[in-house]
Design a protein around this motif. Structure first.
Motif, mmCIF file in Angstrom:
data_model
loop_
_atom_site.group_PDB
_atom_site.id
_atom_site.type_symbol
_atom_site.label_atom_id
_atom_site.label_comp_id
_atom_site.label_asym_id
_atom_site.label_seq_id
_atom_site.Cartn_x
_atom_site.Cartn_y
_atom_site.Cartn_z
ATOM 1 N N ASN A 13 0.809 -1.219 0.000
ATOM 2 C CA ASN A 13 0.000 0.000 0.000
ATOM 3 C C ASN A 13 0.844 1.272 0.000
ATOM 4 O OD1 ASN A 13 -2.943 -1.017 0.443
ATOM 5 N ND2 ASN A 13 -1.712 -2.189 1.910
ATOM 6 N N ALA A 14 2.079 1.150 -0.446
ATOM 7 C CA ALA A 14 2.993 2.290 -0.434
ATOM 8 C C ALA A 14 2.533 3.384 -1.398
ATOM 9 C CB ALA A 14 4.402 1.840 -0.800
ATOM 10 N N GLN A 15 2.776 4.610 -0.997
ATOM 11 C CA GLN A 15 2.567 5.746 -1.891
ATOM 12 C C GLN A 15 3.819 6.016 -2.714
ATOM 13 O OE1 GLN A 15 1.499 8.225 1.559
ATOM 14 N NE2 GLN A 15 -0.309 8.865 0.397
ATOM 15 N N ALA A 16 4.969 5.619 -2.167
ATOM 16 C CA ALA A 16 6.241 5.795 -2.869
ATOM 17 C C ALA A 16 7.200 4.693 -2.458
ATOM 18 C CB ALA A 16 6.851 7.163 -2.558
ATOM 19 N N VAL A 17 8.011 4.256 -3.414
ATOM 20 C CA VAL A 17 9.068 3.288 -3.143
ATOM 21 C C VAL A 17 10.382 3.908 -3.612
ATOM 22 C CG1 VAL A 17 9.993 0.988 -3.576
ATOM 23 C CG2 VAL A 17 7.514 1.325 -3.407
ATOM 24 N N CYS A 18 11.356 3.943 -2.712
ATOM 25 C CA CYS A 18 12.675 4.496 -3.002
ATOM 26 C C CYS A 18 13.676 3.345 -3.125
ATOM 27 C CB CYS A 18 13.116 5.442 -1.893
ATOM 28 S SG CYS A 18 11.992 6.823 -1.598
ATOM 29 N N PHE A 19 14.402 3.323 -4.212
ATOM 30 C CA PHE A 19 15.381 2.264 -4.448
ATOM 31 C C PHE A 19 16.804 2.808 -4.377
ATOM 32 C CE2 PHE A 19 11.638 0.617 -6.671
ATOM 33 C CZ PHE A 19 11.651 -0.727 -6.350
ATOM 34 N N ASP A 20 17.667 2.088 -3.690
ATOM 35 C CA ASP A 20 19.103 2.262 -3.852
ATOM 36 C C ASP A 20 19.436 1.807 -5.276
ATOM 37 O OD1 ASP A 20 21.935 2.401 -3.230
ATOM 38 O OD2 ASP A 20 21.867 0.222 -3.092
ATOM 39 N N VAL A 21 20.596 2.180 -5.776
ATOM 40 C CA VAL A 21 20.937 1.843 -7.168
ATOM 41 C C VAL A 21 22.037 0.788 -7.243
ATOM 42 C CG1 VAL A 21 21.737 2.735 -9.389
ATOM 43 C CG2 VAL A 21 20.157 4.093 -7.993
ATOM 44 N N ASP A 22 23.234 1.096 -6.745
ATOM 45 C CA ASP A 22 24.358 0.162 -6.860
ATOM 46 C C ASP A 22 24.073 -1.133 -6.104
ATOM 47 O OD1 ASP A 22 25.753 2.045 -8.316
ATOM 48 O OD2 ASP A 22 26.827 2.832 -6.588
ATOM 49 N N LEU A 98 4.652 -0.831 -10.339
ATOM 50 C CA LEU A 98 4.443 0.227 -9.350
ATOM 51 C C LEU A 98 3.857 1.476 -10.010
ATOM 52 C CD1 LEU A 98 7.707 -0.184 -7.248
ATOM 53 C CD2 LEU A 98 5.379 -0.627 -6.434
ATOM 54 N N HIS A 99 4.400 1.832 -11.162
ATOM 55 C CA HIS A 99 3.879 2.990 -11.885
ATOM 56 C C HIS A 99 2.417 2.781 -12.291
ATOM 57 C CE1 HIS A 99 8.070 4.710 -13.103
ATOM 58 N NE2 HIS A 99 7.626 5.231 -11.980
ATOM 59 N N GLN A 122 16.129 4.137 -18.477
ATOM 60 C CA GLN A 122 15.793 2.767 -18.872
ATOM 61 C C GLN A 122 14.545 2.267 -18.149
ATOM 62 O OE1 GLN A 122 20.061 1.277 -18.158
ATOM 63 N NE2 GLN A 122 19.334 -0.055 -19.779
ATOM 64 N N LEU A 123 14.307 2.797 -16.961
ATOM 65 C CA LEU A 123 13.199 2.326 -16.140
ATOM 66 C C LEU A 123 11.965 3.221 -16.229
ATOM 67 C CD1 LEU A 123 15.222 1.354 -12.942
ATOM 68 C CD2 LEU A 123 14.253 -0.199 -14.652
ATOM 69 N N GLY A 124 12.042 4.270 -17.024
ATOM 70 C CA GLY A 124 10.912 5.174 -17.149
ATOM 71 C C GLY A 124 10.693 6.031 -15.917
ATOM 72 N N ILE A 125 11.759 6.260 -15.148
ATOM 73 C CA ILE A 125 11.692 7.100 -13.950
ATOM 74 C C ILE A 125 12.151 8.500 -14.338
ATOM 75 C CG2 ILE A 125 12.651 7.480 -11.640
ATOM 76 C CD1 ILE A 125 13.040 4.432 -11.456
#
Length: 226
Positions: A13-22, A98-99, A122-125
């Protein structure tokens, strides 16, 4: 105390998901790849190992490694062109899902914006959902330093970015996903943390989190439970 069930519910039910990259969204560690490309891989890897011991601040460790690499703008561009980052299996499908659900997706990285923006595309972000460090160059393209004003350039920076996002967008349910201690430390202010162990296993992180996954497919399956 948040439970595993509550953590999974927060993710669904998240409103936002934050991803680390490396080592999370991509399989590599960007600074190590850049160092190898510039011919100083061993020296920087040794500094990385020392930095992991916690004896230095993130900013100091980053500055020392970049002072050895001293990459030019041309070298960075060639790295992206000739050795582009490899997306981790399943991340594209997860971000797309998610989008589709109207969830905001952000990339928060201690790496370099010029590389992370390539990953985001590449991810459409959108680029304004990218928080990472900025390399600085002279007009002739030679390395001159990095932007020390960026939140991601300091210890605890990822947590400060999450706090900024919650305030800016009025978010109540934010999840952080990553492989490292700096990602785990961003919760709170993130409302839940998911340890991603699909590329590198960080035992200290794995042992101190409620939920760890080895594949983004596991997170896709969790979303389908709604």
């Amino acid at each position: 105390m948040t439970t595993l069930a509550q953590t999974k519910d927060l993710f669904r039910n998240a409103q936002a998901v934050c991803f680390d990259v490396d080592s999370t969204v991509i399989r590599e560690e960007g600074i190590d790849e850049l160092a190898r490309f510039c011919g100083v891989g061993d020296a920087v890897a040794e500094m990385t190992r020392r930095a992991m011991g916690g004896s230095e601040t993130f900013r100091t460790a980053l500055s020392e490694r970049l002072s050895i690499i001293r990459c030019s703008r041309e070298q960075v561009n060639k790295l992206i062109t000739n050795h582009p980052p490899h997306l981790t299996h399943g991340i594209k499908e997860l971000v797309d899902r998610l989008h589709q659900r109207g969830v905001k997706v952000f990339l928060i990285s201690g790496g370099f914006r010029c590389i992370v923006e390539h990953v985001a595309a590449q991810l459409g972000i959108p680029a304004h959902h990218v928080y990472a460090n900025r390399l600085k160059f002279y007009f002739n393209g030679e390395y001159t330093g990095f932007d020390e004003s960026q939140l991601t350039a300091e210890s605890g920076g990822k947590g400060r970015v999450v706090a900024l996002l919650k305030k800016t967008y009025g978010l109540q349910r934010v999840v952080m996903v990553g492989d490292g201690a700096t990602d785990m430390e961003a919760c709170p202010p993130a409302d839940a943390f998911i340890s991603f162990e699909g590329n590198v296993v960080r035992h200290q992180v794995k042992e101190n989190c409620l939920w760890y996954v080895t594949s983004f497919t596991e997170l896709l399956r969790e979303l389908e439970k709604i």
